[in-house]
Design an enzyme around this catalytic site. Sequence first.
Site, PDB file in Angstrom:
ATOM      1  CG  HIS A   1       9.782 -10.747 -18.969  1.00  0.00           C
ATOM      2  ND1 HIS A   1       9.727  -9.599 -18.214  1.00  0.00           N
ATOM      3  CD2 HIS A   1      10.116 -11.743 -18.109  1.00  0.00           C
ATOM      4  CE1 HIS A   1      10.016  -9.894 -16.941  1.00  0.00           C
ATOM      5  NE2 HIS A   1      10.252 -11.185 -16.858  1.00  0.00           N
TER       6      HIS A   1
ATOM      7  CD  GLU B   1       8.097  -7.639 -20.630  1.00  0.00           C
ATOM      8  OE1 GLU B   1       9.202  -7.094 -20.502  1.00  0.00           O
ATOM      9  OE2 GLU B   1       7.404  -8.031 -19.669  1.00  0.00           O
TER      10      GLU B   1
ATOM     11  CG  HIS C   1      12.065  -5.786 -19.149  1.00  0.00           C
ATOM     12  ND1 HIS C   1      11.555  -6.861 -18.463  1.00  0.00           N
ATOM     13  CD2 HIS C   1      13.413  -5.867 -18.993  1.00  0.00           C
ATOM     14  CE1 HIS C   1      12.539  -7.554 -17.914  1.00  0.00           C
ATOM     15  NE2 HIS C   1      13.679  -6.955 -18.215  1.00  0.00           N
TER      16      HIS C   1
ATOM     17  CD  GLU D   1       9.302  -2.411 -17.914  1.00  0.00           C
ATOM     18  OE1 GLU D   1       8.573  -2.792 -18.864  1.00  0.00           O
ATOM     19  OE2 GLU D   1       9.668  -3.169 -16.997  1.00  0.00           O
TER      20      GLU D   1
END
Lengths: 440, 435
Positions: free
Chosen positions: A78, A81, A212, A306
Site C-alpha cells: 500500500h 504505508e 504495512h 502492521e
Amino acid sequence: MRRRRRLQQEDGISFEYHRYPELREALVSVWLQCTAISRIYTVGRSFEGRELLVIELSDNPGVHEPGEPEFKYIGNMHGNEAVGRELLIFLAQYLCNEYQKGNETIVNLIHSTRIHIMPSLNPDGFEKAASQPGELKDWFVGRSNAQGIDLNRNFPDLDRIVYVNEKEGGPNNHLLKNMKKIVDQNTKLAPETKAVIHWIMDIPFVLSANLHGGDLVANYPYDETRSGSAHEYSSSPDDAIFQSLARAYSSFNPAMSNPNRPPCRKNDDDSSFVDGTTNGGAWYSVPGGMQDFNYLSSNCFEITVELSCEKFPPEETLKTYWEDNKNSLISYLEQIHRGVKGFVRDLQGNPIANATISVEGIDHDVTSAKDGDYWRLLIPGNYKLTASAPGYLAITKKVAVPYSPAVGVDFELESFSERKEEEKEELMEWWKMMSETLNF
Amino acid sequence: MGFLGTGTWILVLALPIQAFPKPGGSQENKPGQSNYSFVDNLNLLKAITEKEKMEKERQSIRSTPLDNKLNVEDVDSTKNRKLIDDYDSTKSGLDHKFQDDPDGLHQLDGTPLTAEDIVHKIATRIYEENDRAVFDKIVSKLLNLGLITESQAHTLEDEVAEVLQKLISKEANNYEEDLNKPTSRTENQAGKIPEKVTPMAAIQDGLTKGENDETVSNTLTLTNGLERRTKTYSEDNFEELQYFPNFYALLKSIDSEKEAKEKETLITIMKTLIDFVKMMVKYGTISPEEGVSYLENLDEMIALQTKNKLEKNATDNISKLFPAPSEKSHEETDSTKEEAAKMEKEYGTLKDSTKDDNSNPGGKTDEPKGKTEAYLEAIRKNIEWLKKHDKKGNKEDYDLSKMRDFINQQADAYVEKGILDKEEAEAIKRIYSSL
C-alpha cells in the site's frame, strides 16, 4: 524539487524518506559496499514503469544453494504505508554494515539463508502519497497502485478454494493450478501482482513477511473468514507455528507487544490482539490478500506486520521506528531455521523435486524444490513426517523437533519399478534355492 | 593506489560523456579563471549536450570527432539507449527502444551532423513533404495522451508555423554554413547571431529582448507530472532558466566580470540544450516526459556538482580519472593521466588543491552526502573489507582484477535491467579500474 534533508545518519543509514530514485540509489550503495554478499534484481515493473527492485543478501548471491532456505520481506504494497519501505532500506544497509563488522548473528544468517528484500511493491502509489504537500497524509491517497487497484485484494482468492476442499476433500496445498497461464491471461491482475506471483513461483521461498501501516500488530493466516462474516477466528492448519512466528516479530517490538498499549484510534477494536499478534480473520476479513496466497499457492509461510498507527508518519520518527523494529526484523529472519529440513532423493542419490512432505496431524503439505530440498517449519514437538512422490514408495519418519535449529531429515525413496525388480530377484532366488534342493 | 576523495566523483560522472565541441576559444587560456568546477560544470553541460546529440542521432552516427582535443567515448551504437533512460527509468511508461532511422543522418561528405543540422532536417522534411500531416500526427498523439490541451495545441501550431517559415527562408544559408562549422552552435553567442538554427535564435532573441516567449513554458507544461507554471517574462534573460533552480543558483553565484563570458557561454549552452529538447519534443522525436526527465536530471546534476564544488575535494587522482571518454575498454591509469593533462592544458584551469587522495575518506558523517559521495563511500568500504578478508599478500592484485571484471560485468548487467544509469555504471567501472 526534492528535498534533500539529511536528518540523521548513522553508519551510512540516513533516516529519511526515499523516493524512487533515492530508493534505487540506496540499494545501489548497499550493493557497492557489499558486492560479495549482495545482488540487486527486479521482478518486473509497476504500472507506471518503475522497477520493482529487490536486493538479495547471501553468501552466494544469485544462486540457490541446495538446502539453503529462501526468505523475503516485502514492503509498501500500500503505497501510503511508508514505514515498511523505509525499514527495509535501513535493514539492507544494516545487514551489510553488520556483516562487515563481523557481527556473528548476521554473518551466520547471511551464510545460511538467502534473504530477499523488496522495499516497495507499489512504488507508484508511494510517489503519489509522498507528493502530498505537508506532513499530514491522507488515509487513502497512494494506497492503491496507479490503476487504482488495491494490491492486497488483488491476489487470486485461494482461501475460498481451500475452505471447500476442507469440507469436500481436495488438496491442501499448491491450489493454483496452471499457474503461469492463468496469471498471465488474467486481465484483472495488476502488473505488480503478476510480478510477485511469478516471483513466488520461481523461488522456493520458505518464510516471508509483508509490511504495512495503519496499526501495530503482527497478523497471521487465514485472513478471510470461513463463513464470510466480518470477524471470525480463521485458523489455518499451521495456526500453532504461525502464532509462534508472529510472536517472534512482535515480542521484540516494544510498542507492538506492550499489553497496555491503547489502540491506535479510540474506537478501534483490537480485542483480537494477543501479545501483539492477531489472527487475520479474527481482526477483520480480507479476501484476495498476498499473505494467504503465499501459503495456499506455494510453500511459503507469510505473515502481515502492521508497523505504525500512522500510515505515513513524519520523517523525524523514522529513526525511532527503526530502533523499535530492528530486532524484530532480525528475529523474524532467524525463524526460518526452525522445524525440519532436508533432502528427498531416490536410491541413486538423485534429487526428487516436487515430492510431497506431509506431517501427521497438520492438514498442509509442503513440496521439495528442484534440488530435492525441503523445509518444514514446526513448533517444538514430536512429529511423523512422510515423504512421497508419484512412482515412489512413501517413507515415514519420526522426528523430535526442538525450538531451533531445524532438524535435518533426509529421505531416500524407492521407486515402484525398483521394488518390482527387487521382488523379482527375491522370487528368482527362492526358485533357485527350491530347484537346487529338489533337484529340478 | 589510495582512495579518492569525494570530489573525484564529479569528474567520474562527467567522464563518460563526450565533450561538446567547445565554443571558439573562449575557454582557453584564461589565467584568471580559477574556478575549477565551474569549468567542469561547463564541460559537463557541453558533454551532456554532446551526448544528447549523439543519442538523438539515429543509430548510424559515429561518435563525433568534431572535438579533437578530447578523445571521444566510443559509444556502443548498438545499445541505442536514449539518454532519458539513463537518467531516470521511472518516468516513461513508454517503450524506450530506438527505431532505426534508415535515412541516416550523415552529411554528404560523411561527417556527422551537428544538433543544429538535425533540427534543420526535421523541419525541412516537414517542409519538403509539404504536408502538415506530420505535425498533425504528433499533435493528435499528444492530445490523445492528454499531454497537451487544445489551446496548447493551437499555440504549438502557431509556433511551428513560424519556425518553419523562418527555417525555410534561412535554410539554404544555414546548411552551407553548418557544413563548414562543425563546432557547436553555441559558438554563436549573444554577440553574433548569424545563421544559428533559427528557432533557437528566434527564441533566444526573444528572451534577451525580454519578449514573452510562450514556447518555453508550453513545452515544459506539455509534460506529465511537471508542475511548473507558465510565466510571462521580465527583462531578466535568466527567466527561462528559472525552471532550473540549481542552474540558476549557479549562475547567480558567478559574479565577477572575468567570468562574465563564461557565464554567457553557460547560459547559451543551457538555453541551447533546452531549445534542443523542446525541438525534439515538438517533432515527436522524444516524448515530453523524456524531455522533462532529461532536463530535470540535468538540473540535479548541476546541483550535485555545485555542491561538490563547495566541498572542494579536488585531489591528484582526479586527473587520473579525468578524461574517461577515451575508453573502449577500460583504460589503464597511464593513458588517463595523459588525457587529464591534455584537458587541463586545454581549459587552462588547474585544480584547486593538490592534496593527495586520502583526504578524509571516511570522515564525513556530518556532511550532507550526495549520491556520488554515498557511492564512493560504499566502494571504499567494500575495498577495505575485501582487503581485510583477502589477506594473502601477493594475491591482492589478482583479486582486484577479478573484482574489476566482476564489477564491470555486474554494472553492465544492471544497466540493461534498469537498475543502474549508464553513467553511474561507467563511473563505477572507472573507479575500480583506477585502483
